[in-house]
Scaffold this active site. Structure first.
Site, PDB file in Angstrom:
ATOM      1  N   ASP A 120       1.128  -0.936  -0.282  1.00  0.00           N
ATOM      2  CA  ASP A 120      -0.443   0.013  -0.408  1.00  0.00           C
ATOM      3  C   ASP A 120       0.957   1.143   0.271  1.00  0.00           C
ATOM      4  O   ASP A 120       2.108   1.484   0.160  1.00  0.00           O
ATOM      5  CB  ASP A 120      -1.037   0.084   1.119  1.00  0.00           C
ATOM      6  N   ASN A 142      -7.305  -2.338  14.886  1.00  0.00           N
ATOM      7  CA  ASN A 142      -8.283  -2.269  14.330  1.00  0.00           C
ATOM      8  C   ASN A 142      -8.716  -4.169  13.167  1.00  0.00           C
ATOM      9  O   ASN A 142      -9.701  -3.745  13.329  1.00  0.00           O
ATOM     10  CB  ASN A 142      -9.527  -1.040  13.779  1.00  0.00           C
ATOM     11  N   HIS A 173      -6.612  -4.374  10.614  1.00  0.00           N
ATOM     12  CA  HIS A 173      -6.805  -3.569   9.277  1.00  0.00           C
ATOM     13  C   HIS A 173      -5.185  -4.230   8.757  1.00  0.00           C
ATOM     14  O   HIS A 173      -4.605  -4.985   9.220  1.00  0.00           O
ATOM     15  CB  HIS A 173      -7.173  -2.505   9.069  1.00  0.00           C
ATOM     16  N   GLU A 232      -9.918  -1.099   5.379  1.00  0.00           N
ATOM     17  CA  GLU A 232     -10.381  -0.877   6.464  1.00  0.00           C
ATOM     18  C   GLU A 232     -11.466  -1.536   6.820  1.00  0.00           C
ATOM     19  O   GLU A 232     -12.367  -2.432   6.415  1.00  0.00           O
ATOM     20  CB  GLU A 232     -10.667   0.677   6.865  1.00  0.00           C
TER      21      GLU A 232
END
Ligand code: F6R
Length: 251
Positions: free
Chosen positions: A71, A140, A142, A147
């Site tokens: 990414d 979280n 990801h 996400e």
């Protein structure tokens, strides 16, 4: 019927970078023309430096390997220090003298982010796809910039960065103001990650114990993107003892 082969390894934190680097080296020894996908962040910095040292010391041939990164934030000049590719170049690609044509990456400031993602995917497809993909996990759940809520069928795509992600980037890369932090990014999607022949999930530190446990032992759901890795047929999980603490509790 499944022929899934999962490998699960827990190591003391002092051995984590070494073990992670060794996974990459074994792949290069098995297949020198491998395509290896890399994640950036605190989890993998030490691994990348260790991998560079081992490749140099052990004279591993990397002339046929291709690398790609998972990414990248958008809108930054190509040589901006906060770009994943800049960090990977400094820690790994330059020390092992990779040539530009061996590196698949998102450009910093493309006019059209979606077109850049298509070009990225096409470059990987021309190389035969990813043989070994390393992923880290966020608090979280990801992976890459996928996400919670991102559909599992998403391929490589442009995403908007939320306030939490941008604040984390501001802190990590010491931006003077949140206004300077990118608002968009390009990322491999869950589908792109799941298409890799092998995936290695890396996590270290006690702050990751809860999310690692949830991702690997809880329901598979887009609300916890890393949980999809439970469905990958050739997954290796490498944890340090602190990140593995929650797995022991789940028994
Ligand atoms: C970055 C990436 C992210 C990180 C994750 C964990 O390329 O893919 O998913 O792996 O945010 O970050 P660290 O390692 O900094 O805890």
């Amino acid at each position: 019927m499944t022929d899934a082969v999962w490998k699960f390894k827990v190591v003391p934190k002092e051995r984590f970078d070494d073990e992670a680097a060794r996974l990459a080296i074994r792949q290069l020894q098995r297949k020198p023309a491998s395509v290896v996908g890399l994640a950036t962040g605190d989890t993998t910095n030490g691994m990348h430096r260790t991998l560079a040292e081992k490749i140099v010391q052990e004279k591993i041939d990397v002339s046929c390997v291709s690398v790609c990164n998972l990414d990248e934030a958008a809108g930054l000049p190509d040589d901006h220090p906060a770009r994943g590719i800049s960090r990977l170049k400094r820690m790994l690609y330059d020390p092992i003298a990779l040539k530009p044509e061996q590196i698949v990456c998102f450009r910093g400031q493309p006019d059209d982010l979606e077109a850049e993602c298509r070009a990225f995917e096409a470059a990987l497809a021309r190389r035969g796809g990813i043989d070994l993909q390393f992923v880290g996990i966020g608090l979280n759940g990801h992976i890459a910039f996928c996400e919670p809520g991102m559909p599992f069928h998403a391929g490589c795509c442009a995403v908007e960065l939320n306030a939490g992600q941008r604040e984390e980037m501001r802190r990590k890369f010491q931006y003077a103001s949140l206004d300077d932090v990118p608002t968009r990014a390009m990322t491999m999607g869950i589908k792109s990650i799941m298409h890799a022949s092998r995936v290695v999930l890396l996590a270290k530190g006690s702050h990751k114990a809860g999310i690692v446990r949830a991702a690997l032992t809880g329901p598979v759901t887009p609300e916890l993107p890393a949980s999809v890795l439970q469905l990958h047929p050739r997954l290796t999980v490498l944890l340090d003892d602190e990140a593995a603490a929650g797995m022991a509790e789940s028994k």
